[in-house]
Design a protein around this motif. Structure first.
Motif: not given
Length: 155
Positions: A29-32, A70-73, A77-80, A126-131
Motif C-alpha cells: 500500500g501507500f504509506h505516509l 485523507d487516507p482514502s487518497v 492510489l493503491e486501487a488504481w 511541502l504544501g499544506t496537504w502534501q506528504g
C-alpha cells in the motif's frame, strides 16, 4: 567583486549530510512517511535554505509526494495501481518471486524511486496537504532503505 563576501559566507555556512534510513517492513500500500523522515533528520532544522533528496534503494517500491490528510487518497492510489498493473498477467516472465514481483517493478518504474524537497527556515517546504509517501508494491517487501542527502546553508 562585491558579490564575493556573500558567496564566501554562503560557502562557509554550507553543509552536506547523507545517511541511509531504514524503514520497517510495511504491508502493501501507500504509506505516509513524512514524520519518519523529519524525525530521522534533525539537521533539517539547522538549514536556512537547502534541499532534501531521498533515494529509495529498491526496485519494487516507490516514492512520491501526495495528499497527507485523507487516507482514502492512498487507498485509491493503491486501487488504481493494482487495477492498471494486474498480477498473474500471462505474458510476464519475471515471476520467480511470486505473482506480485513483475507488477511491483512496473509500478516502481511508474512512480520512481526519488523525490527532492526544498527546505526554508528549517522546514520542508511541502504544501499544506502534501506528504512524503512510500509506495510498497510487494506483499512481503521487507525493510526499505532510503538514502537521505541534505545540502544547504545553515541558519
Amino acid at each position: 567583486m562585491k558579490a564575493w563576501p556573500i558567496w564566501k559566507s554562503v560557502l562557509t555556512n554550507s553543509i552536506w549530510h547523507s545517511e541511509t534510513l531504514t524503514l520497517p517492513a510495511q504491508r502493501r500500500g501507500f504509506h505516509l512517511i513524512t514524520d519518519d523522515i523529519i524525525a530521522a533528520l534533525p539537521q533539517i532544522n539547522t538549514l536556512k535554505v537547502g534541499l532534501l533528496h531521498l533515494w529509495l534503494k529498491h526496485t519494487s517500491a516507490g516514492l512520491t509526494i501526495n495528499e497527507n490528510a485523507d487516507p482514502s487518497v492512498r487507498t485509491d492510489l493503491e486501487a488504481w495501481f493494482n487495477h492498471t498493473v494486474k498480477e498473474d498477467t500471462p505474458y510476464f516472465t519475471h515471476t520467480f518471486e511470486g505473482s506480485d514481483d513483475m507488477p511491483a517493478h512496473i509500478k516502481s518504474s511508474l512512480l520512481g524511486c526519488e523525490v527532492t524537497i526544498p527546505i526554508a527556515d528549517g522546514k520542508l517546504q511541502l504544501g499544506t496537504w502534501q506528504g512524503i509517501i512510500l509506495a510498497e508494491h510487494r506483499d512481503n517487501g521487507g525493510e526499505r532503505s532510503i538514502i537521505a542527502t541534505l545540502n544547504g546553508c545553515q541558519r
